[in-house]
Design a protein around this motif. Structure first.
Motif, short mmCIF file in Angstrom:
data_model
loop_
_atom_site.label_atom_id
_atom_site.label_comp_id
_atom_site.label_asym_id
_atom_site.label_seq_id
_atom_site.Cartn_x
_atom_site.Cartn_y
_atom_site.Cartn_z
N LEU A 101 3.65 1.54 1.18
CA LEU A 101 5.06 1.80 1.45
C LEU A 101 5.35 1.71 2.94
CD1 LEU A 101 7.88 2.62 0.44
CD2 LEU A 101 7.18 5.02 0.72
N ILE A 109 6.09 -2.28 3.17
CA ILE A 109 7.50 -2.32 2.79
C ILE A 109 8.41 -1.90 3.95
CG2 ILE A 109 9.25 -1.51 1.15
CD1 ILE A 109 6.97 -3.24 -0.04
N SER A 122 9.77 -6.60 7.33
CA SER A 122 9.99 -6.43 5.91
C SER A 122 11.36 -5.79 5.65
CB SER A 122 8.89 -5.56 5.30
OG SER A 122 9.20 -5.20 3.96
N TYR A 137 9.28 -2.96 -6.70
CA TYR A 137 8.11 -3.46 -5.97
C TYR A 137 7.71 -4.86 -6.44
CZ TYR A 137 3.54 -3.99 -3.92
OH TYR A 137 2.48 -4.49 -3.20
N LEU A 195 10.13 -7.67 -5.29
CA LEU A 195 9.92 -7.99 -3.89
C LEU A 195 8.63 -8.80 -3.71
CD1 LEU A 195 11.42 -7.27 -1.25
CD2 LEU A 195 9.88 -5.31 -1.02
N GLU A 196 7.58 -8.37 -4.40
CA GLU A 196 6.28 -9.02 -4.26
C GLU A 196 6.31 -10.45 -4.78
OE1 GLU A 196 1.84 -7.53 -5.05
OE2 GLU A 196 2.93 -7.95 -6.90
#
Length: 981
Positions: free
Chosen positions: A236, A240, A245, A276, A279-280
């Motif tokens: 995180l 992130i 990011s 998550y 985004l990944e």
């Protein structure tokens, strides 16, 4: 000094990492809770970047500058949301103020933009006293950009027996949504974090606040994997929340959107923050594309509940501006999104509006001329349907100078055989350079190359249930020779994270038992194999058996769903039928039963086209009472609780209120997963489980269908190209043509010869085919079709060309339509007119939770054709009926026939008598009952020899006779609408 293992210790870890990576640590006293701003840091940024503009406003506002300027910022964030304010800035009078500088898409082309971006001040603040009314309350951590809050966090520590659950509870019960910092749109996201898991929300609503997991996933399920280099959740703050990011999320992902309810027209605002895996997957795909360039394939296996539509729209938009390794040139000229979902078209449009100031960057293409025009006018995103795509790309020679990204929604629906070949040929950039005389082999190689994945096109295929061909075309080859998806968000993780429900948890199967009887005196012979299939369909689609199953379905729905007020009293059900005729009969049965019982709910039916039964035509509109296009909308209404379907609404239909499914159709493989998954949509907090009652499949069959898609789908190996060689040899050996002849056909074809030249070659082959024995004709046609199918698939993925394959595939493609239709005499014709149903019973099996393992690999697609011809086995009708009853009526006894006669057939005979109907219609209840009893005795006499034991009991046992006639009368009188209540 000992290690700090407390919650404060986690705060220290996060703050230290962020401050070491560009964040400025700030004290909570720097935060102004009235305006929700770190005023000192904001002014530091503005003086460094826009000092002239600030000076103008200072002179204009004088002593009121702070009050007016910060109020203006706060008001603008309330109105437009923090995302839009950061992206666009705001105006104070005629002065434009930027509150954030965007990260440029290319460091090479935008040196000044790079420098501007570096002026942004990212900061971290601990124990933030956010409230003016309750100044003693504090948040564990807040992240800010240029003094404006963007992220809040509540941190917990499992070592002190507190977890993210406590953080969520704190947000729900101790963080007032009316506080300025917690109002919708003020921040991007609020995180509940411990050392094991992360959860997020974008809007606080007190006890109704919805938190979603923001975890990486572990073993294809929920949670996070062990981290050898730190805490499980350090991704995180290390990944992130990293500056680049966060800039990327602000500029490319997060948005405050307005959604209009299509029924009520009410508009609500919603803050979007990527999960998550969303985004990944977008970031991983972009990085791989930069590394690979155009001309590659990527398979994304994302389960239902993954938010696939948002993932596709984010990817589509970012691909339009994505630069190559040099940082100077866009990798793709245009992005084409292929889908059959209207909602996706709208979502992409809405997203583009959020991200782009330029109108008209997106369009929908339905014809090739439109596609060319859109490209020439600079459209960056073009949406088309799976059905229209082959026509859109036809005859578009000019497209070969463009690079394309093609995003396919539900890959298995659009990529197969000739559809894919046409797509690739139209978009291919490959041209043969003419340096010497072009040989036949050159022409074949060029033709095959046009069918393969061209080098100017990259494919991004999204699906929840990849088939074996999809894996082989789009999947990544692993070291062990298997094929798997580039990225996976599994069904298991979606279930465990509660984005979808487990539809296999309350699964009840039913088993049917039935006996038939021969109703003609003769005993003719029929093809026993075909006859048995027809007989079973006859039983399962018979009006009486459908009525019996409809009674079970309605009883279950009323008792277990409707009266239990499932989904807050809004639960609905789907009935999946085996044919259109079955759907029509189910609709008739449901309408009749619901009317008899005076239940104020209704059923809708959905099927394509129309059917004629007993001389009457039926279609959706006439049976439902409104146009077919309105079914989705009408089904949302509270009165419609049942949707009866035949090959419609079994895929792509999202209705969260669907709670129960009644299956009366055999479902195999992917179709089982897609159909049953109509139930899995979440509807929090009211939808907590689903029910399935299955009349056609066993629990083991359903388990086998779901298992390959539970974790990640793997193809055991690629298709063996030698299967084509084997088929080739088998076909040529049948001497319908010679190898020289098929080479002659392909030569003429590729030279553009007229039909007058090619057709005589094919007609000669037809004549030889006619000379083959019947069995060999069947074999030839079967193997020729199999070869053409396999070639269409393999030619896209094999790294080499085999000219004789291409020659044969082209020849059989045009030869097969010319071959005569083989007579297939149906020696079971007339079987249904010779039989009828004697007894029928449906037994409920135990409700069970079907447990999946998910370690099953798919086998490659079959390339073989049927080669065994089964001669019809003729048997006497009496033998066929006896064998059928032995198999399907083994658990039926004589009692079942007696029960059917006493409870159904005999009362029906009484009810049909005109005398009884007249008495019931024109007299009172007592007279109707007297007439019913007298007619019952008269009718029963007609059956005294067929049902001697029961007739004897009826006449000699007065107590039984009174009970039985009273019961049968009450059933008819009450359910026929004569009861006063």
């Amino acid at each position: 000094m000992q290690t700090d293992m407390s919650e404060r210790g986690i705060e220290n870890i996060i703050e230290l990492h962020l401050s070491d990576n560009g964040y400025v640590p700030r004290k909570y006293i720097d935060y102004d809770p009235h305006y929700c701003i770190d005023k000192e840091l904001l002014m530091q940024f503005l003086k460094a970047t826009q000092s002239d503009a600030i000076e103008v406003l200072r002179n204009r506002h004088g002593a009121y500058f702070d009050q007016r300027f910060f109020k203006r910022i706060s008001d603008q964030i309330k109105k437009k949301g923090i995302v839009r304010i950061l992206r666009d800035g705001f105006r104070d009078g005629d002065v434009k103020i930027k509150l954030y500088y965007k990260k440029p898409s290319s460091d090479v082309l935008n040196a000044q933009s790079v420098q501007n971006f570096q002026q942004n001040i990212f900061s971290v603040m601990r124990q933030v006293h956010y409230s003016e009314s309750t100044p003693n309350k504090s948040l564990d951590m807040v992240l800010l950009i240029n003094g404006l809050p963007i992220v809040t966090m509540e941190l917990k520590n499992t070592l002190t027996r507190q977890s993210f659950v406590d953080a969520i509870r704190q947000y729900r019960t101790d963080r007032d949504p009316k506080e300025e910092l917690f109002k919708l749109g003020r921040c991007l996201v609020h995180f509940a974090v411990d050392d094991q898991e992360v959860y997020m929300t974008t809007e606080l609503k007190g006890d109704n606040t919805t938190f979603l997991p923001f975890n990486k996933g572990h073993n294809f399920g929920k949670g996070n994997p062990p981290n050898p280099n730190g805490l499980k959740t350090d991704y995180l703050w290390k990944n992130i929340l990293e500056k680049n990011s966060m800039a990327n999320i602000i500029e490319r992902f997060s948005q405050l959107v307005e959604e209009e309810d299509e029924d009520t027209k009410k508009v609500t605002r919603k803050q979007i923050f990527p999960r998550y895996h969303q985004l990944e997957v977008v970031r991983k795909l972009l990085n791989k594309v930069k590394e690979d360039g155009p001309g590659h394939r990527y398979l994304i296996q994302h389960s239902a509940g993954s938010g696939k539509s948002n993932s596709i729209t984010w990817l589509a938009h970012q691909l339009t501006e994505f630069k190559d390794l040099s940082g100077e040139k866009n990798i793709f000229d245009s992005v084409i999104v292929v889908t059959d979902r209207k909602i996706l078209d709208k979502q992409i449009r809405d997203n583009i509006k959020q991200f782009s100031h330029v109108d008209g960057v997106m369009a929908a293409a339905t014809r090739s001329s439109e596609l060319k025009a859109f490209l020439e006018s600079g459209k960056k995103i073009i949406v088309t349907t799976i059905q229209k795509f082959p026509y859109v790309v036809q005859d578009i020679g000019e497209l070969k100078s463009y690079n394309f990204a093609i995003i396919i929604d539900e890959a298995h629906s659009s990529q197969g055989g000739n559809t894919a070949g046409k797509m690739n040929a139209a978009l291919s950039k490959e041209d043969v350079v003419v340096e010497e005389e072009i040989t036949l082999e050159d022409k074949i190689n060029e033709f095959v190359a046009s069918q393969r994945m061209p080098q100017n096109v990259s494919y991004f295929a999204f699906t929840a249930t990849p088939k074996n061909k999809t894996l082989e075309i789009f999947g990544d080859v692993q070291e062990d020779g298997t094929y798997a998806a580039f990225h996976n968000y599994s069904m298991k993780q979606a279930i465990e994270e509660e984005f979808i429900l487990d539809v296999l948890k309350n699964y009840t199967t039913y088993e049917s038992f039935y006996k038939l009887y021969k109703k003609i005196e003769d005993d003719p012979k029929f093809d026993s194999s075909r006859a048995r299939g027809k007989m079973r369909i006859f039983v399962e689609t018979n009006e009486l058996t459908i009525a019996k199953k409809a009674e079970i379905m309605i009883d279950h729905f009323l008792d277990k769903v409707y009266r239990k007020r499932k989904i807050n009293g809004k639960a609905k059900a789907m009935i999946v039928t085996r044919s259109v005729i079955s759907a029509i009969r189910y609709k008739q049965a449901f309408d009749r039963i619901l009317k008899e019982r005076k239940i104020d709910i209704k059923a809708l039916v959905a099927f394509e086209g129309s059917r004629t039964i007993d001389g009457k035509s039926y279609d959706e509109s006439s049976m439902n009472g409104f146009p077919s296009d309105n079914i989705r909308k009408e089904f949302k209404k509270d009165k419609y609780r049942f949707l009866i379907v035949a090959e419609k609404f079994q895929t792509g239909f999202d209705q969260p209120l669907l709670h129960t499914m009644y299956v009366d159709k055999i479902l195999n493989n992917v179709r089982a997963v897609q159909t049953l998954s109509r139930l899995n949509r979440a509807y929090k907090p009211y939808k907590t489980e689903t029910f399935v009652l299955d009349f056609a499949n066993t629990a083991q069959e359903i388990k086998e269908a779901f298992d390959p898609f539970y974790k990640t789908t793997v193809l055991s190996e690629g298709t063996d190209p030698n299967r084509l060689n084997d088929l080739y040899d088998d076909i040529v050996e049948m001497q319908v043509f010679s190898e020289e002849e098929i080479m002659q056909v392909i030569d003429k074809y590729l030279d553009g010869a007229s039909r007058e030249i090619i057709d005589p070659l094919l007609e000669a082959m037809v004549e030889r085919f006619k000379q083959l024995p019947y069995d060999d004709q069947v074999k030839f046609k079967s193997k020729a079709r199999a070869f053409h199918r396999a070639y269409s698939f393999l030619s896209q993925i094999l790294p080499y060309n085999q000219q004789d394959w291409t020659a044969l595939a082209t020849t059989v493609k045009y030869l097969l339509p010319k071959l005569p239709k083989l007579s297939d005499d149906d020696l079971s014709e007339g079987i249904l007119e010779a039989i009828d149903i004697d007894s029928y019973r449906v037994d409920q099996k135990e409700m069970q939770n079907i447990t999946l393992e998910g370690n099953i690999e798919l086998d490659p697609a079959s390339t073989g054709g049927a080669s065994v011809i089964n001669d019809p086995q003729l048997e006497y009708l009496s033998e066929i009926v006896r064998d059928f009853n032995d198999k399907f009526g083994k658990d039926l006894t004589e009692n079942d026939s007696i029960r059917k006669f006493m409870m159904e057939e005999l009362p029906q005979k009484v009810v049909e008598k005109e005398e009884y109907q007249n008495t019931k219609s024109h007299s009172d209840r007592q007279n109707a009952k007297i007439a019913f009893k007298r007619i019952m005795q008269e009718v029963f006499q007609d059956y005294m020899f067929d049902q001697f034991d029961m007739y004897q009991k009826f006449t000699e046992n007065e107590e039984f006779r009174e009970w039985y006639t009273d019961k049968m009368f009450e059933m008819d009188y009450r359910f026929d609408g004569n009861s006063p209540t």
